[in-house]
Design an enzyme around this catalytic site. Structure first.
Site, PDB file in Angstrom:
ATOM      1  N   SER A 294      40.308  44.689  51.218  1.00 42.63           N
ATOM      2  CA  SER A 294      41.588  45.081  50.629  1.00 42.63           C
ATOM      3  C   SER A 294      42.732  44.804  51.599  1.00 42.63           C
ATOM      4  CB  SER A 294      41.540  46.550  50.202  1.00 42.63           C
ATOM      5  OG  SER A 294      42.676  46.901  49.456  1.00 42.63           O
TER       6      SER A 294
ATOM      7  N   ASP B   4      44.249  44.061  43.883  1.00 42.05           N
ATOM      8  CA  ASP B   4      44.011  45.218  43.028  1.00 42.05           C
ATOM      9  C   ASP B   4      45.153  46.242  43.117  1.00 42.05           C
ATOM     10  OD1 ASP B   4      43.373  46.198  45.547  1.00 42.05           O
ATOM     11  OD2 ASP B   4      41.341  46.823  45.024  1.00 42.05           O
TER      12      ASP B   4
ATOM     13  N   ASP C 275      43.335  41.377  47.948  1.00 35.71           N
ATOM     14  CA  ASP C 275      42.353  41.166  46.881  1.00 35.71           C
ATOM     15  C   ASP C 275      42.932  41.453  45.500  1.00 35.71           C
ATOM     16  OD1 ASP C 275      42.397  43.942  47.356  1.00 35.71           O
ATOM     17  OD2 ASP C 275      40.360  44.188  46.611  1.00 35.71           O
TER      18      ASP C 275
ATOM     19  N   ASP D  56      48.285  43.160  47.159  1.00 34.22           N
ATOM     20  CA  ASP D  56      47.505  43.152  48.394  1.00 34.22           C
ATOM     21  C   ASP D  56      46.507  41.981  48.374  1.00 34.22           C
ATOM     22  OD1 ASP D  56      45.686  44.125  46.558  1.00 34.22           O
ATOM     23  OD2 ASP D  56      44.941  45.733  47.825  1.00 34.22           O
TER      24      ASP D  56
END
Length: 574
Positions: A149, A305, A303, A301
């Protein structure tokens, strides 16, 4: 066995021929000259937290490497055969922009295939929500995404998803962990069966983008879309592969991308942290917004999500929304759209978490939908869809900048959420209003709730000890007063007890146990203490509220709430 002997024993195992020469050499080097690094690398096994398993990359059982991920995948493979007997097993794997994510993803694919499991591996980096979508689209039993993340560049991670598209939750998580812990490293099957590894890309991308547009579009006129001026930054992450295409397919043409942050890069060279929760991360996007006179800024961010959002206030100045504010705006918009369409009949629900704003409950009540609350982490919101099949899920979010629209992705999803917040902005602007004005009106309608987060970082084994000591101290010396206000209720999710201090009666908290304490004071303030499940931090969440009679009185009430937050922080010595 004391800690030092245990660490040495663990390290010596990594000097055996089970591990490659490069790994053995690194362990020998640490044993000879880096005792602190040796200790940090071997003092415990990596654990599954609120967002899967995350850690610093390197050698050792407390590090992300081919062996720790190989062992996790071997244990998961064994578990899959146990849970799905006599079925053709299928897994899908995605990965983000971090260093080694592609090679670690291939290692995971190798181990699955060596165990006779069909693997669908994305041919290049993709957003985490696309992994959740692909899992259901391809009818797989599980999915893995390699990501840490928004953690620093030295981190990577391993998130496990189940056949419903959501992350693993109890009791599966404990069962999988046991299957992993029962293994020895020499039991990992690394020899790939390449015939069982299929690379995927365009077909899934197109289906995912189409699904995102269907879920997050709400009859916004072409004129309104054309009139919305958007700045978008992927912060060197995966969203660049999908978000621009999603906005384009939905009809948003006026999108300015921060070019300096377009190219995926695990070093995240233009930011201190690729975390849209941090104002600094959107500095370049805000500068571009001034240059292009944008209405809204969106940053995701690595990734993809989580999303950060900035909009213009009543003076035309760009301001950053926090996760609670963007959640309220998107949820209120969804509820209003469902109401207009005549789709609310008492069999719907929205979801959030115990550390998010209590204002979300006011929205649910006003629109006659159920409200479900869970522990921190989107896996709990996704689990609600399984737990309440008789109810239709509208949307849900949490304070940490995550949101989920509908049921096609069962995790926080910055792709659909980016489109949804553009729908909010476009329709508001078309009605001679703004996102900011809509937020203030929600404060008038549902109460002015203001939240503040204090994160205290404590790294390494010593930091973990300090964080644990802080939670022990709070339990052994319970707070009876905060900011000169009596504490009227304490919820301890570790003991599963909610204690009413006014009548000394207690109730059982019907949720899984977690290291969380929540205090409620007589003036309606809520303070939560919680160690992070993904970072070396302890977090304190503060929520205060007052009634707001008119938008014109916003600034005065905000000053009162800011002072209250400051005083709460001071009284708790935070």
């Amino acid at each position: 066995m004391n800690l030092a002997i245990g660490i040495l024993k663990e390290a010596q195992e990594w000097l055996t021929p089970v591990f490659d020469k490069e790994t053995q050499d690194k362990v020998s080097e640490m044993m000879a000259s880096s005792p602190k690094e040796l200790k940090e690398s071997f003092y415990k096994n990596l654990e599954f937290g609120t967002g899967g398993m995350r850690g610093v990359m390197g050698v050792g059982n407390n590090r992300i490497n081919k062996y720790t991920l190989g062992k996790s995948t071997q244990g998961l493979s064994n578990y899959l055969y146990k849970v799905f007997p006599n079925q053709k097993l299928k897994a899908v794997i995605a990965y983000d922009c971090r260093h080694n994510s592609d090679t670690l993803a291939k290692t995971v694919a190798d181990v699955f295939s060596a165990n006779g499991i069909q693997v669908y591996l994305f041919s290049s980096l993709r957003p985490t929500p696309e992994l959740s979508f692909a899992l259901k689209y391809l009818n797989c039993q599980c999915g893995i995404v390699l990501t840490a993340s928004h953690n620093p560049p030295e981190y990577n991670g391993y998130k496990v998803y189940w056949e419903d598209g959501g992350q693993i939750v109890p009791p599966q998580d404990a069962e999988i962990i046991k299957a992993i812990e029962d293994l020895k490293y020499d039991q990992i099957k690394f020899e790939a069966n390449e015939d069982l590894i299929e690379y995927i890309d365009t077909e899934i991308d197109q289906a995912f983008v189409k699904s995102s547009v269907q879920n997050a579009s709400f009859n916004t006129s072409k004129e309104a879309k054309d009139d919305l001026n958007i700045v978008f930054t992927s912060l060197h992450g995966t969203s660049i592969t999908v978000v621009p295409d999603t906005l384009a397919l939905a009809g948003y043409k006026n999108v300015h991308i921060v070019e300096e942050q377009r190219v995926p890069n695990g070093d995240f060279p233009t930011v201190k942290s690729p975390n849209p929760e941090e104002p600094e991360a959107l500095t370049m996007a805000l500068a571009l917004a001034e240059k292009t006179n944008a209405d809204i800024v969106i940053g995701t961010d690595p990734d993809c999500d989580r999303l950060g959002v900035a909009v213009r206030d009543n003076q035309g100045k760009m301001i950053l929304l926090n996760g609670n504010q963007s959640m309220i705006l998107m949820t209120a918009f969804l509820l209003e759209q469902w109401k207009k369409a005549g789709k609310i009949n008492g069999k719907q629900f929205i979801g959030s978490t115990i550390v998010s704003t209590p204002m979300i409950m006011k929205l649910a009540s006003a629109y006659d939908v159920a409200y479900k609350s869970g522990l921190t982490g989107f896996k709990w919101i996704a689990k609600m869809i399984k737990d309440f099949p008789e109810l239709e899920f509208i949307g849900g979010g949490e304070e940490s900048f995550g949101y989920m629209v509908g049921d096609s992705v069962r995790d926080k999803d910055a792709v659909a959420a980016s489109l949804l917040i553009c729908e909010v902005a476009a329709q508001a602007k078309a009605n001679n209003s703004s996102v900011y004005q809509a937020l203030l009106q929600h404060y008038v309608d549902f109460g002015f709730y203001k939240e503040h987060l204090i994160s205290i970082t404590k790294k390494g084994i010593d930091g973990l000890t300090e964080i644990n000591a802080m939670m022990v101290n709070l339990r052994e010396n319970p707070l009876r007063e905060i900011n000169n206000q009596k504490v009227v209720k304490v919820e301890d999710y570790k003991s599963s007890l909610s204690l009413n201090l006014l009548n000394n009666e207690s109730e059982i908290i019907n949720m899984p146990k977690a290291d969380v304490l929540i205090y409620y004071t007589e003036d309606g303030s809520v303070i939560c203490a919680r160690p992070s499940g993904t970072e070396p931090k302890i977090k304190f969440y503060i929520s205060v509220n007052e009634e707001l009679d008119t938008i014109e009185n916003f600034k005065g009430i905000e000053d009162i709430l800011n002072e209250r937050i400051k005083n709460i922080s001071t009284s708790m010595q935070l």
